[in-house]
Structures are given as C-alpha cells and as structure tokens.
Write a protein that holds these residues in place. Sequence first.
Motif, PDB file in Angstrom:
ATOM      1  N   GLY A  56      18.160  95.011  61.071  1.00 49.28           N
ATOM      2  CA  GLY A  56      16.805  95.485  61.323  1.00 49.28           C
ATOM      3  C   GLY A  56      16.419  96.609  60.382  1.00 49.28           C
ATOM      4  O   GLY A  56      15.293  96.666  59.867  1.00 49.28           O
ATOM      5  N   VAL A  57      17.363  97.501  60.130  1.00 48.33           N
ATOM      6  CA  VAL A  57      17.104  98.601  59.207  1.00 48.33           C
ATOM      7  C   VAL A  57      16.913  98.054  57.795  1.00 48.33           C
ATOM      8  O   VAL A  57      15.997  98.469  57.076  1.00 48.33           O
ATOM      9  CB  VAL A  57      18.258  99.631  59.250  1.00 48.33           C
ATOM     10  CG1 VAL A  57      18.134 100.637  58.133  1.00 48.33           C
ATOM     11  CG2 VAL A  57      18.296 100.317  60.598  1.00 48.33           C
ATOM     12  N   ALA A  58      17.725  97.092  57.410  1.00 48.05           N
ATOM     13  CA  ALA A  58      17.589  96.507  56.077  1.00 48.05           C
ATOM     14  C   ALA A  58      16.244  95.801  55.937  1.00 48.05           C
ATOM     15  O   ALA A  58      15.573  95.917  54.901  1.00 48.05           O
ATOM     16  CB  ALA A  58      18.733  95.539  55.813  1.00 48.05           C
ATOM     17  N   ALA A  59      15.819  95.080  56.989  1.00 42.69           N
ATOM     18  CA  ALA A  59      14.530  94.399  56.929  1.00 42.69           C
ATOM     19  C   ALA A  59      13.382  95.413  56.857  1.00 42.69           C
ATOM     20  O   ALA A  59      12.426  95.227  56.100  1.00 42.69           O
ATOM     21  CB  ALA A  59      14.358  93.493  58.143  1.00 42.69           C
ATOM     22  N   ALA A  60      13.496  96.471  57.653  1.00 38.23           N
ATOM     23  CA  ALA A  60      12.457  97.505  57.622  1.00 38.23           C
ATOM     24  C   ALA A  60      12.425  98.192  56.261  1.00 38.23           C
ATOM     25  O   ALA A  60      11.340  98.476  55.718  1.00 38.23           O
ATOM     26  CB  ALA A  60      12.701  98.532  58.724  1.00 38.23           C
ATOM     27  N   ASN A  61      13.586  98.435  55.704  1.00 33.99           N
ATOM     28  CA  ASN A  61      13.640  99.043  54.370  1.00 33.99           C
ATOM     29  C   ASN A  61      13.033  98.118  53.329  1.00 33.99           C
ATOM     30  O   ASN A  61      12.316  98.560  52.426  1.00 33.99           O
ATOM     31  CB  ASN A  61      15.080  99.390  53.992  1.00 33.99           C
ATOM     32  CG  ASN A  61      15.594 100.597  54.739  1.00 33.99           C
ATOM     33  OD1 ASN A  61      14.814 101.366  55.290  1.00 33.99           O
ATOM     34  ND2 ASN A  61      16.909 100.758  54.765  1.00 33.99           N
ATOM     35  N   GLN A  62      13.313  96.814  53.449  1.00 32.47           N
ATOM     36  CA  GLN A  62      12.749  95.840  52.513  1.00 32.47           C
ATOM     37  C   GLN A  62      11.230  95.810  52.640  1.00 32.47           C
ATOM     38  O   GLN A  62      10.518  95.798  51.632  1.00 32.47           O
ATOM     39  CB  GLN A  62      13.352  94.451  52.776  1.00 32.47           C
ATOM     40  CG  GLN A  62      12.791  93.369  51.881  1.00 32.47           C
ATOM     41  CD  GLN A  62      13.118  93.591  50.412  1.00 32.47           C
ATOM     42  OE1 GLN A  62      14.100  94.226  50.080  1.00 32.47           O
ATOM     43  NE2 GLN A  62      12.273  93.086  49.538  1.00 32.47           N
ATOM     44  N   GLN A  63      10.738  95.786  53.881  1.00 36.53           N
ATOM     45  CA  GLN A  63       9.297  95.765  54.097  1.00 36.53           C
ATOM     46  C   GLN A  63       8.657  97.047  53.542  1.00 36.53           C
ATOM     47  O   GLN A  63       7.607  97.001  52.905  1.00 36.53           O
ATOM     48  CB  GLN A  63       8.984  95.629  55.584  1.00 36.53           C
ATOM     49  CG  GLN A  63       7.502  95.545  55.883  1.00 36.53           C
ATOM     50  CD  GLN A  63       7.217  95.445  57.367  1.00 36.53           C
ATOM     51  OE1 GLN A  63       8.113  95.543  58.187  1.00 36.53           O
ATOM     52  NE2 GLN A  63       5.960  95.230  57.703  1.00 36.53           N
ATOM     53  N   SER A  64       9.308  98.165  53.776  1.00 39.96           N
ATOM     54  CA  SER A  64       8.797  99.435  53.253  1.00 39.96           C
ATOM     55  C   SER A  64       8.793  99.433  51.727  1.00 39.96           C
ATOM     56  O   SER A  64       7.840  99.914  51.106  1.00 39.96           O
ATOM     57  CB  SER A  64       9.663 100.580  53.774  1.00 39.96           C
ATOM     58  OG  SER A  64       9.226 101.804  53.264  1.00 39.96           O
ATOM     59  N   ALA A  65       9.823  98.863  51.127  1.00 35.63           N
ATOM     60  CA  ALA A  65       9.884  98.797  49.658  1.00 35.63           C
ATOM     61  C   ALA A  65       8.780  97.899  49.115  1.00 35.63           C
ATOM     62  O   ALA A  65       8.166  98.219  48.093  1.00 35.63           O
ATOM     63  CB  ALA A  65      11.259  98.289  49.218  1.00 35.63           C
ATOM     64  N   VAL A  70       3.502  97.432  46.433  1.00 40.34           N
ATOM     65  CA  VAL A  70       2.092  97.017  46.443  1.00 40.34           C
ATOM     66  C   VAL A  70       1.196  98.221  46.183  1.00 40.34           C
ATOM     67  O   VAL A  70       0.250  98.156  45.396  1.00 40.34           O
ATOM     68  CB  VAL A  70       1.742  96.324  47.785  1.00 40.34           C
ATOM     69  CG1 VAL A  70       0.243  96.182  47.970  1.00 40.34           C
ATOM     70  CG2 VAL A  70       2.421  94.968  47.872  1.00 40.34           C
ATOM     71  N   GLN A  71       1.509  99.329  46.838  1.00 35.21           N
ATOM     72  CA  GLN A  71       0.714 100.543  46.630  1.00 35.21           C
ATOM     73  C   GLN A  71       0.857 101.058  45.201  1.00 35.21           C
ATOM     74  O   GLN A  71      -0.120 101.492  44.591  1.00 35.21           O
ATOM     75  CB  GLN A  71       1.118 101.627  47.625  1.00 35.21           C
ATOM     76  CG  GLN A  71       0.699 101.314  49.046  1.00 35.21           C
ATOM     77  CD  GLN A  71       1.220 102.319  50.046  1.00 35.21           C
ATOM     78  OE1 GLN A  71       2.039 103.167  49.720  1.00 35.21           O
ATOM     79  NE2 GLN A  71       0.748 102.218  51.284  1.00 35.21           N
ATOM     80  N   ALA A  72       2.060 100.985  44.670  1.00 36.48           N
ATOM     81  CA  ALA A  72       2.275 101.431  43.294  1.00 36.48           C
ATOM     82  C   ALA A  72       1.520 100.533  42.316  1.00 36.48           C
ATOM     83  O   ALA A  72       0.926 101.021  41.347  1.00 36.48           O
ATOM     84  CB  ALA A  72       3.768 101.442  42.964  1.00 36.48           C
ATOM     85  N   ASP A  73       1.534  99.223  42.583  1.00 36.08           N
ATOM     86  CA  ASP A  73       0.792  98.302  41.719  1.00 36.08           C
ATOM     87  C   ASP A  73      -0.708  98.566  41.785  1.00 36.08           C
ATOM     88  O   ASP A  73      -1.404  98.525  40.766  1.00 36.08           O
ATOM     89  CB  ASP A  73       1.084  96.847  42.104  1.00 36.08           C
ATOM     90  CG  ASP A  73       2.508  96.431  41.780  1.00 36.08           C
ATOM     91  OD1 ASP A  73       3.177  97.158  40.999  1.00 36.08           O
ATOM     92  OD2 ASP A  73       2.961  95.396  42.310  1.00 36.08           O
ATOM     93  N   ALA A  74      -1.215  98.852  42.994  1.00 37.14           N
ATOM     94  CA  ALA A  74      -2.641  99.162  43.148  1.00 37.14           C
ATOM     95  C   ALA A  74      -2.984 100.456  42.405  1.00 37.14           C
ATOM     96  O   ALA A  74      -4.006 100.528  41.711  1.00 37.14           O
ATOM     97  CB  ALA A  74      -2.996  99.282  44.626  1.00 37.14           C
ATOM     98  N   ALA A  75      -2.131 101.446  42.531  1.00 40.89           N
ATOM     99  CA  ALA A  75      -2.374 102.710  41.822  1.00 40.89           C
ATOM    100  C   ALA A  75      -2.322 102.500  40.313  1.00 40.89           C
ATOM    101  O   ALA A  75      -3.140 103.057  39.570  1.00 40.89           O
ATOM    102  CB  ALA A  75      -1.340 103.751  42.241  1.00 40.89           C
TER     103      ALA A  75
END
Length: 151
Positions: A56-65, A70-75
Amino acid sequence: MFRPLILGALLVAAPVAAQTQTANPADQPSTPLPYDPGHDSNSARSNAIAAQTAPGVAAANQQSAVQAQVQADAATAVNLANSAEYQADLRRYRASMRMNRRIAAADAALQADRERAYAMAMADWRAQVAACKRGHTRACNMPSPDPQNYM
C-alpha cells in the motif's frame, strides 16, 4: 520573583538532560536494517505490520510520484510558454529599438541638412548685407535668402 526563574530554568534543563541520556545497547538490533522512516523498531510485530503495509505504501508512493511528475510537466509547459512569450516580446522590443534608431538617424541627417542650408543662407545674407552697406542698391533690394532653396 525567584520562583518563575527557577521554573524557567527547570523547563530549559529538562529537555537538555533528556537529550544527553544514552540509549540502552540491549535495545539496539543486532543486524542493522535499511532505514525505513515508517519502521520504528525491529520487533517481529513491527516487521509484520511493515510487511502488510508495504504494498500500500509503495502504491501510494507511486501515485504520489505520478502526480508530482504531472505537476512538474505542467509547470514545465507553462515555463516554456512563458519563455516563448518573453522571447517574442524581446524580439519585438529589439525590432522597435532598431526602427527607432533608424528614425532617429534619419531625423539627425535631416536636421544636419537643415542646419547646413540655414548656415549657407545666412552666409549669403551676410554677403548681401555687406554689399548693401558698400552701396550696391541691387543687393539692398533683393529678398533675403530662403534656407529652403539650399536643401
């Protein structure tokens, strides 16, 4: 008056004393594990909890990454658009400055021609006045020189 000072000194000294105490070497694990900020101890119970939550932590970390990417690409896209707009503004500014310099140079050349024509007309006028003072009536009856005729 002394009571608040004593209480203040105790409040300051208590954390300092707590920080200087050393841990019991028996509490330390015999084999060091890789650092895991969510894993506080090396007990079997703690290891079992960590093993259960790891996917679950790995999945959450993946989703956060992914969200961060996406935010970095938008910026990055916004920054590229802003940079392109800035470069276009800079090109327009420089073109305007070149045009202004051309206009200023043309104005300066025109002004130099006007000054030269005026100086020539004044030189002829002075010669005409000198001739009139010497008694040449024809020079006295002539119109004053027009600088426009010298351009």
